[in-house]
Each structure stands twice: as C-alpha cells, then as structure tokens.
Design an enzyme around this catalytic site. Structure first.
Site, PDB file in Angstrom:
ATOM      1  N   ASP A 181      13.318  44.850 -57.380  1.00 57.48           N
ATOM      2  CA  ASP A 181      13.685  43.666 -56.594  1.00 57.48           C
ATOM      3  C   ASP A 181      14.220  42.567 -57.515  1.00 57.48           C
ATOM      4  O   ASP A 181      15.197  41.895 -57.186  1.00 57.48           O
ATOM      5  CB  ASP A 181      12.466  43.170 -55.818  1.00 57.48           C
ATOM      6  CG  ASP A 181      11.820  44.296 -55.034  1.00 57.48           C
ATOM      7  OD1 ASP A 181      12.510  44.869 -54.185  1.00 57.48           O
ATOM      8  OD2 ASP A 181      10.654  44.621 -55.296  1.00 57.48           O
ATOM      9  N   HIS A 240       6.057  44.097 -52.514  1.00 55.53           N
ATOM     10  CA  HIS A 240       7.318  44.846 -52.565  1.00 55.53           C
ATOM     11  C   HIS A 240       7.612  45.322 -51.151  1.00 55.53           C
ATOM     12  O   HIS A 240       7.298  46.441 -50.762  1.00 55.53           O
ATOM     13  CB  HIS A 240       7.213  46.039 -53.516  1.00 55.53           C
ATOM     14  CG  HIS A 240       8.380  46.975 -53.386  1.00 55.53           C
ATOM     15  ND1 HIS A 240       9.648  46.632 -53.773  1.00 55.53           N
ATOM     16  CD2 HIS A 240       8.474  48.220 -52.880  1.00 55.53           C
ATOM     17  CE1 HIS A 240      10.471  47.632 -53.510  1.00 55.53           C
ATOM     18  NE2 HIS A 240       9.789  48.611 -52.969  1.00 55.53           N
ATOM     19  N   GLY A 275       5.162  54.433 -55.987  1.00 51.70           N
ATOM     20  CA  GLY A 275       5.125  54.988 -54.622  1.00 51.70           C
ATOM     21  C   GLY A 275       4.685  53.946 -53.618  1.00 51.70           C
ATOM     22  O   GLY A 275       3.699  53.235 -53.827  1.00 51.70           O
ATOM     23  N   ARG A 308       9.628  56.348 -47.435  1.00 52.44           N
ATOM     24  CA  ARG A 308       9.985  55.820 -46.112  1.00 52.44           C
ATOM     25  C   ARG A 308      11.305  56.430 -45.664  1.00 52.44           C
ATOM     26  O   ARG A 308      12.276  56.449 -46.408  1.00 52.44           O
ATOM     27  CB  ARG A 308      10.128  54.300 -46.207  1.00 52.44           C
ATOM     28  CG  ARG A 308      10.253  53.631 -44.867  1.00 52.44           C
ATOM     29  CD  ARG A 308      10.325  52.131 -45.029  1.00 52.44           C
ATOM     30  NE  ARG A 308      11.463  51.743 -45.828  1.00 52.44           N
ATOM     31  CZ  ARG A 308      11.796  50.480 -46.098  1.00 52.44           C
ATOM     32  NH1 ARG A 308      11.042  49.509 -45.656  1.00 52.44           N
ATOM     33  NH2 ARG A 308      12.847  50.198 -46.818  1.00 52.44           N
ATOM     34  N   GLY A 353       4.574  62.973 -58.528  1.00 48.12           N
ATOM     35  CA  GLY A 353       5.822  63.100 -57.772  1.00 48.12           C
ATOM     36  C   GLY A 353       6.967  63.507 -58.681  1.00 48.12           C
ATOM     37  O   GLY A 353       8.129  63.155 -58.460  1.00 48.12           O
TER      38      GLY A 353
END
Ligand code: NAI
Length: 329
Positions: A159, A187, A130, A92, A11
């Site tokens: 996080d 996650h 990812g 997302r 990516g």
C-alpha cells in the site's frame, strides 16, 4: 562467508511464492554474502506443484542457496526459522468480502503460530502477507507462546509503494522522491494513506500537490481500491508487486531507516496515536542501528487524519472480535 539463515515460506507454491522465492535465493533480500536455507510449506494437495518450484530453484543453481525443504509438516517447515513469511492462505476472489476471509483463514494461523513458537529459531521474526493479514498476524502472535510480540508484522508495504507511485505520477516526479508515506491501520479498503505527512523532495506533499480534492477524493480511494482494480484487470490478485513489497518490508526491518524517514508495517500497537493496544495496526516505523524497531513518535495527526485512522482501527477491532475464539486468554 556467513552461516546460512533459514527462511520459512508458507503458500510456497502459490503465485506470490513464485515471485518471492527466487529473489530470496538470489540474495536480493539478505545480501550477496548471506547464504539461505529455504523451508517451503504447503498444504498436501499443493505438494506436487511445490516439487516443480523446487526443481526450478535447483535449475537456477543459485550460489547462495543451500538447503531447500518442501513440506506439509509445520514442525519441519518452521524448524530453525529466522524469518517466517506467512504467505499461504485462500486469496480473495472477485466479489468476496474480507469478512468472508476471516473465518476461512483465521484457523490456519493458530497452528502456524504454535508451530513457530515450538520450532523456530530464538530470533524468529514473522511477516504475515496472507489476508486478512493484520488479523492473521494477531492470531499467529497470540498463539506463539514465548515469542515476543514485537516479532510479528503484517504487510502494508504494498500500500505504501502504491501510494508513493500515485503521488509521484501526479506530481510528475520519480517515486524515489516521495518519502514519509505512512499507511495507517488495516491492510484493507479502510487503510489510510497519509498524504498530510508525506513529502516530495523534502517538501510537504500538500505544498507540491495543491489539489486537495484530488488528494482526498481520488488518491485515497485509488490506493485503497488498488488491490480490487488489479483483480479486475488481471483476473488474479497482485503477486509480483506483493512479493516485492514483502522483500521491501524485510529489507527495511533488517537495515536502519534513513534519518527522518519511516516505513509502514503492521505491528502490535502499544497504544501510540490512540490506536487500541494489542491489535496489529500499520503505523510509522523506524528500524534502529541495533536492528530493533520503534514507532516514530510525534507525527502530526490532524482532524482529517484522526477520522480516517479511527475508522480503520474500528475495523481492526471488529475483526478481532470476529476471531476472538482463536485468541487464547
Ligand atoms: P495463491 O492462491 O496463488 O497461493 C496461496 C498458496 O497458499 C496456495 O498454493 C495454497 O495451496 C497455499 N496454502 C493455503 N493454505 C495453506 C496453509 N494452511 N499452509 C500453507 N500453504 C497454504 O495466492 P497468492 O496470490 O500467492 O496470495 C497469497 C495471500 O497473499 C492471499 O491471502 C492474498 O490475499 C494475500 N495478499 C496480501 C497482500 C498484502 O499486501 N498484504 C497483497 C497481495 C496478496
């Protein structure tokens, strides 16, 4: 000067890739005396954009950057990799559930796991960014025949960093004063940022922030929903902070953890803390002086924490069930 190490990034033409590659090439991850080769993996349609990224890497004239290989061929892309950073997947979008992502992205990670096993260096370590990163890491691990399970990681450091920042702001201290912050589980929105064991200046957070209603009712959901809040505000998912967390994760896995502290990363569970064996779940991790890692044992888990951890583990088990066809044997 040391021999170069090889970092493969999937990516690489995406927004996290753009925030990540230049910092790897600058020495921010592996140190100022460690040359790096970059193998940049993209899907065919993104190769023209990747060429632009390579041109910009060239234009930085980084002293530590040796070879840069852009490719859509996984065998070439993972050849000799000491670290595989699996960032590429379909992010997302607003309104999309994580469950939708499982089917779309899961298949990518079977091929990548196999290609890592066949082509990477014998000491390869793989960090999956990812999403859904825990289950994608599970799929890659299960398909990487011969690569030990303890070399696969899923990123929950963003996080952890988000949680430290929220606690520091509430307490009116600098975020560097917050330690022992563990993200447990997935996650995802079920993750549990564990304030019960976190410390501020060495004192329990619960002694410094006595507003339990805030800790339970605002802090936890704010951390859990931070990704969605950023998508809403920015119209795109977090990128610079995600790249930064990937760097923090690799640095933490390459250097001994400060005495008494830990860092959060998804690893293959050995059953510690009652977390189902074999899933990739985030838990408190220490990196030892010899470069290996271990799950920190003996972290107190009270009834409140137990409920939160169990809920996130239940989601991971559901995810594993949803992709069981992609997990051999
Ligand atoms: P992006 O859409 O900007 O870039 C993704 C890149 O991956 C694209 O260039 C695309 O062509 C490429 N790609 C897609 N399939 C591929 C494949 N099979 N092989 C190689 N490359 C492939 O997305 P962005 O913002 O860079 O995010 C990447 C991923 O990181 C997303 O799944 C996102 O949800 C996740 N993420 C994870 C976080 C975490 O804390 N674990 C935090 C933020 C994002």
């Amino acid at each position: 000067m040391k021999d170069p190490i090889t970092i493969s990034v999937t990516g690489a033409a995406g927004q996290i890739g753009y925030a990540l590659l230049f910092r790897i090439a600058s020495g921010a991850v592996f140190g100022p005396d460690q040359p790096v080769n970059l193998r940049l993996i993209e899907i065919e349609p993104a190769l023209p954009a990747l060429d632009g990224v390579v041109m910009e890497l060239d234009d930085c004239a980084f002293p530590l950057l040796r070879e840069v290989v852009p490719t859509a061929d996984l065998a070439v892309g993972f050849s000799g990799a000491n670290w595989a950073l699996l960032v590429g997947s379909v992010p997302r979008k607003a309104g999309m559930e994580r469950g939708d992502l499982l089917g779309i992205n899961g298949k990518i990670f079977t091929g990548q796991g196999q290609a890592i096993a066949a082509n990477a260096a014998s000491d390869v370590r793989t960090l999956v960014v990812g999403n859904p990163c825990n289950t994608n890491a599970l799929i890659a691990m299960a398909n990487a025949d011969g690569v030990p399970n303890d070399r696969f990681f899923a990123m929950t450091r963003l996080d952890e960093n988000r949680a430290k920042s929220q606690l520091a702001t509430k307490a009116g201290v600098h975020h560097s004063q917050v330690s022992n912050l563990c993200i447990w589980g997935n996650h995802s929105a079920t993750q549990y940022p564990d304030f019960t064991n976190a410390k501020i200046d060495g004192k329990p957070v619960t002694e410094v922030i006595t507003d339990r209603a805030w800790l339970e009712g605002e802090f936890i959901p704010t951390v859990q929903q931070r990704g969605a809040a950023i998508i809403k505000a920015r119209g795109a998912s977090s990128a610079a902070s995600a790249a930064n967390a990937a760097i923090d994760t690799v640095v933490s896995l390459c250097n001994p953890t400060a005495e008494g502290d830990w860092h959060s990363v998804g690893v293959c569970s050995d059953g510690s803390y009652g977390i189902a064996e074999g899933i990739i779940a985030s838990m408190p991790i220490r990196t030892k002086a010899d470069g290996s890692w271990e799950v920190v044992q003996g972290v107190p888990v009270d009834d409140f924490s137990r409920g939160k951890i169990d809920a996130s583990v239940a989601e991971l088990l559901e995810e594993r069930e949803a992709v069981k066809d992609l997990i051999p044997g």
